[in-house]
Design a protein around this motif. Sequence first.
Motif, PDB file in Angstrom:
ATOM      1  N   ALA A  56     -39.394 108.381  92.548  1.00  0.00           N
ATOM      2  CA  ALA A  56     -39.921 107.795  93.660  1.00  0.00           C
ATOM      3  C   ALA A  56     -39.073 106.902  94.213  1.00  0.00           C
ATOM      4  O   ALA A  56     -38.217 105.945  93.742  1.00  0.00           O
ATOM      5  CB  ALA A  56     -41.452 107.300  93.388  1.00  0.00           C
ATOM      6  N   ILE A  57     -38.653 107.018  95.786  1.00  0.00           N
ATOM      7  CA  ILE A  57     -37.727 106.204  96.280  1.00  0.00           C
ATOM      8  C   ILE A  57     -38.610 105.169  97.320  1.00  0.00           C
ATOM      9  O   ILE A  57     -39.380 106.084  98.324  1.00  0.00           O
ATOM     10  CB  ILE A  57     -36.707 106.962  97.085  1.00  0.00           C
ATOM     11  N   LEU A 126     -38.666 104.399  89.499  1.00  0.00           N
ATOM     12  CA  LEU A 126     -38.633 104.108  90.911  1.00  0.00           C
ATOM     13  C   LEU A 126     -37.199 103.443  91.313  1.00  0.00           C
ATOM     14  O   LEU A 126     -36.566 102.737  90.680  1.00  0.00           O
ATOM     15  CB  LEU A 126     -39.696 102.918  91.022  1.00  0.00           C
ATOM     16  N   VAL A 127     -37.088 103.882  92.562  1.00  0.00           N
ATOM     17  CA  VAL A 127     -35.723 103.190  93.202  1.00  0.00           C
ATOM     18  C   VAL A 127     -36.262 102.285  94.100  1.00  0.00           C
ATOM     19  O   VAL A 127     -36.731 102.541  95.259  1.00  0.00           O
ATOM     20  CB  VAL A 127     -34.976 104.279  93.692  1.00  0.00           C
ATOM     21  N   GLN A 148     -46.985  93.223  93.283  1.00  0.00           N
ATOM     22  CA  GLN A 148     -47.729  92.892  91.987  1.00  0.00           C
ATOM     23  C   GLN A 148     -48.224  94.469  91.553  1.00  0.00           C
ATOM     24  O   GLN A 148     -48.172  94.707  90.386  1.00  0.00           O
ATOM     25  CB  GLN A 148     -48.731  92.128  92.071  1.00  0.00           C
ATOM     26  N   ALA A 149     -48.747  95.119  92.440  1.00  0.00           N
ATOM     27  CA  ALA A 149     -49.424  96.598  92.002  1.00  0.00           C
ATOM     28  C   ALA A 149     -48.284  97.622  91.501  1.00  0.00           C
ATOM     29  O   ALA A 149     -48.433  98.061  90.346  1.00  0.00           O
ATOM     30  CB  ALA A 149     -50.037  97.049  93.237  1.00  0.00           C
ATOM     31  N   LEU A 150     -46.996  97.493  92.080  1.00  0.00           N
ATOM     32  CA  LEU A 150     -45.967  98.212  91.749  1.00  0.00           C
ATOM     33  C   LEU A 150     -45.343  97.918  90.341  1.00  0.00           C
ATOM     34  O   LEU A 150     -45.071  98.473  89.341  1.00  0.00           O
ATOM     35  CB  LEU A 150     -44.753  98.134  92.766  1.00  0.00           C
ATOM     36  N   ASP A 151     -45.312  96.676  90.047  1.00  0.00           N
ATOM     37  CA  ASP A 151     -44.822  95.827  88.818  1.00  0.00           C
ATOM     38  C   ASP A 151     -45.809  96.364  87.548  1.00  0.00           C
ATOM     39  O   ASP A 151     -45.487  96.594  86.615  1.00  0.00           O
ATOM     40  CB  ASP A 151     -44.932  94.323  88.991  1.00  0.00           C
ATOM     41  N   ARG A 152     -47.015  96.070  87.972  1.00  0.00           N
ATOM     42  CA  ARG A 152     -48.268  96.555  87.136  1.00  0.00           C
ATOM     43  C   ARG A 152     -47.933  97.974  86.452  1.00  0.00           C
ATOM     44  O   ARG A 152     -48.432  98.473  85.343  1.00  0.00           O
ATOM     45  CB  ARG A 152     -49.342  96.511  87.448  1.00  0.00           C
ATOM     46  N   LEU A 153     -47.158  98.932  87.212  1.00  0.00           N
ATOM     47  CA  LEU A 153     -47.072 100.276  86.850  1.00  0.00           C
ATOM     48  C   LEU A 153     -46.399 100.261  85.619  1.00  0.00           C
ATOM     49  O   LEU A 153     -46.362 101.375  84.953  1.00  0.00           O
ATOM     50  CB  LEU A 153     -46.394 101.036  88.045  1.00  0.00           C
ATOM     51  N   GLY A 154     -45.331  99.492  85.394  1.00  0.00           N
ATOM     52  CA  GLY A 154     -44.536  99.529  84.041  1.00  0.00           C
ATOM     53  C   GLY A 154     -43.467 100.537  84.082  1.00  0.00           C
ATOM     54  O   GLY A 154     -43.038 100.901  83.173  1.00  0.00           O
ATOM     55  N   PRO A 156     -39.777 102.382  84.658  1.00  0.00           N
ATOM     56  CA  PRO A 156     -38.202 101.962  84.885  1.00  0.00           C
ATOM     57  C   PRO A 156     -37.862 101.659  86.356  1.00  0.00           C
ATOM     58  O   PRO A 156     -38.322 102.457  87.309  1.00  0.00           O
ATOM     59  CB  PRO A 156     -37.549 102.984  84.326  1.00  0.00           C
ATOM     60  N   VAL A 157     -37.193 100.707  86.930  1.00  0.00           N
ATOM     61  CA  VAL A 157     -36.710 100.561  88.100  1.00  0.00           C
ATOM     62  C   VAL A 157     -35.192 100.204  88.238  1.00  0.00           C
ATOM     63  O   VAL A 157     -34.526  99.551  87.458  1.00  0.00           O
ATOM     64  CB  VAL A 157     -37.647  99.358  88.836  1.00  0.00           C
ATOM     65  N   LEU A 158     -34.839 100.996  89.314  1.00  0.00           N
ATOM     66  CA  LEU A 158     -33.338 100.824  90.048  1.00  0.00           C
ATOM     67  C   LEU A 158     -33.486 100.271  90.960  1.00  0.00           C
ATOM     68  O   LEU A 158     -34.006 100.555  91.944  1.00  0.00           O
ATOM     69  CB  LEU A 158     -32.567 102.107  89.961  1.00  0.00           C
ATOM     70  N   ALA A 159     -33.090  98.760  90.895  1.00  0.00           N
ATOM     71  CA  ALA A 159     -33.095  98.016  92.497  1.00  0.00           C
ATOM     72  C   ALA A 159     -31.924  98.082  93.025  1.00  0.00           C
ATOM     73  O   ALA A 159     -30.531  98.061  92.468  1.00  0.00           O
ATOM     74  CB  ALA A 159     -33.451  96.449  92.002  1.00  0.00           C
TER      75      ALA A 159
END
Length: 498
Positions: A56-57, A126-127, A148-154, A156-159
């Motif tokens: 997901a981008i 997530l990107v 906050q909602a995105l962070d709660r998904l837990g 992996p994130v590429l910033a």
Amino acid sequence: MSVRSLPDRLYSAAQTRELDRLAGEAGLSGEQLMERAGRAAFELLVQRWPEVTRPAILCGGGNNGGDGYVVARLAREAGLQPVIFQDRPVEALKGDALTMARRARDLGVPMHSLSPDSLPTEAPVLVDALLGTGLSGPLRDDKKALIQALDRLGKPVLAVDVPSGLAADSGASTGAVLHASCTLTFIGVNRGLLTGIGPVCTGELLFEGLGVEARVHRRIDAPVWRPTPADRARWLPPRQRDGYKKTYGHVLVIGGDHGFGGAPMLTAQAAAHAGAGLVSLATRAEHVAPLLARQPEVMARAVDDVDQLAPLLERATVVAIGPGLGLDAWGRALLEAALDSGLPLVVDADALTLIAEWRPDARQDWVLTPHPGEAARLLDSGTGAVQGDRFAAVESLAARYGGAVLLKGLGTLVRGAEGTALISDGNPGMGSGGMGDLLTGVIAALRAQGLPPYPAAALGAMIHARAADGAARRDGERGLLATDLLTDLRRELNGHDH
């Protein structure tokens, strides 16, 4: 992609925007830079998560979002099934971001509106190309709720460039931050990624220069300096063959009121291991025998009043004062004598508390080493305000008190007339008693060997942190003690690999 080690210069958000503009003058268009940034991020995505087929981008409305649209297009061209979650429709975009969004749409990449009610719950990775470095104030309530909602998904994130919600200038949260597994930043590293909560939110920090030449970077004035071992070699050349103990200065450590002898002992040991030619300790009589048993090279002296301190001050090159000093009459009298001596000072711990109370005139020959709480007292503010903008805090401290100021914490900052340094070395094992006392001794030893306040503080902090990293690599972070660093300090000062 050619991810390199982090550069030794760090930039504000405004400075990185200027780098983009100067890169354009040098022949790299905004579209070229965006294409290169998106490609670098895509290659990192497939390198780190090779099994992922439906990333997901998350695309915002600025150039950061444009980088995300490039990632999505390249993923589609590579046979993956990316899904774009955008915070505004394509036709609301402008410039290069609009161009990249249209290209992704023309390839058939699915696009969905992003909100707290429409999240990429099924995506494995997530990107994050939402907010970028342009965030200058607190998040609006809707954006805060989204992050906050995105962070709660837990997930992996590429910033891309910077985790969304992190203030690129200060390293503080703007209300909420999407924590990344890794962050890929471009052209110039934003200083907030390496201090405050920046290192907590970025995960692994990687850098890609996008082909921007060094001459472009040289046109930016006063970036933050990140000391490296190359600076150690520059500031500490090999010793002359005819050097002897008086060549390398005499550090006098003052501290250790009744029951607090350990702290100044650590400072004295650190000064000895960091290369001072002579080290003395003025302390309470009860601490003399334990110190001689621990470190006989340190000349311990029982000092019960100022008259007994005077001859020690006459022989000293530099004074390190504060560890275990206390706030009673004994400590106050010794600090007043040290201030009146005219000697260069390294001031820590209880001495900083007294300085905050007394508010003496600024002076150029001292180094102050506060933690955030002590910095708040020195500025008559709150710890939250200090941590909310550590760069502003250390600049205010240096302007008010002069000399060099070292603000401890994750991403330690050093400010002097020459500029600002950020220490990117160190590890959580340093969160144990006595580490600051050790640092005071290292800086005092470097001052005794002839370094001015600013480079002594910056280099001392780097050496101290790298010594802790060496000790942690050897035996682990948990249970790391200040005394475990003594041998590593010597190794670092002499340029030896661990």
